[in-house]
Design an enzyme around this catalytic site. Structure first.
Site: not given
Ligand code: PRP
Length: 181
Positions: A100, A104, A160
């Site tokens: 990963e 979060d 991103d």
């Protein structure tokens, strides 16, 4: 057109590569030399980390890709991620390492691990380049972590903002978040 804000560098390309090499050494030491490692990268963000990690591992490893999509409301950060692209290969009896870019709230990885463990891999571990424990909503043990960060919005090295910045060789902070039109 959306504005393109310049991120403030948090981890340089050199620092990232050095940490990836350290993680590879740690991972190598934990798996028996004869075990064949299967790297399962979580799209899209995990693809850059996967490439560098795979090349840093001093052993052959097979690769595969999975994609999870989060559906939640604007006001509620809790959601049940859904698998929108499954692994192509069977993992039963294999040593699987999920790759990963960032953890979060933990909901994506938690759900993914739930689904993958049902397939009875020989082992199932996780490596996350970045970890944001202050945002966690579910309990999750990560096996390998590159960097622990505060609650900051980071981009680059695969990560991103609105599909931008993934190409950056470093990880940078966006502060404040750019306006999209
Ligand atoms: C990011 C990241 C993780 C997930 C972590 O993916 O790559 O998969 O969010 O979030 P969580 O711990 O709160 O569940 P994202 O949904 O942004 O998709 P992308 O990788 O395709 O950009």
């Amino acid at each position: 057109m959306p504005q393109c804000q310049e991120p403030v560098e948090l981890f340089s390309a050199d620092k990232l590569h050095a940490r990836v090499r350290e993680l590879a050494v740690e991972i190598n030491a934990d798996y028996a030399p004869e075990s064949s490692l299967h790297l399962a990268a979580v799209l899209k963000g995990g693809f850059v980390f996967l490439v560098d990690l795979m090349r840093a591992l001093a052993r052959p490893a097979t690769i595969d890709f999975v994609a999870m999509k989060s559906y939640g409301s604007e006001t509620c950060s809790q959601y049940i991620p859904r698998m929108v692209k499954d692994l192509e290969e069977e993992i039963t009896g294999r040593d699987v390492l999920v790759v990963e870019d960032i953890v979060d709230t933990g909901q994506t990885l938690s759900r993914l691990l739930e689904k993958l463990s049902e397939r009875n891999p020989r082992s199932l571990r996780t490596v996350a380049l970045l970890n944001k424990p202050s945002r966690r909503l579910v309990s999750l043990e990560l096996d390998y972590v590159g960097f622990t960060i505060d609650n900051q919005f980071v981009v680059g090295y695969g990560l991103d903002y609105a599909e931008r910045y993934r190409h950056l060789p470093y990880i940078g902070l966006l502060e404040p978040l750019p306006q999209t039109e």
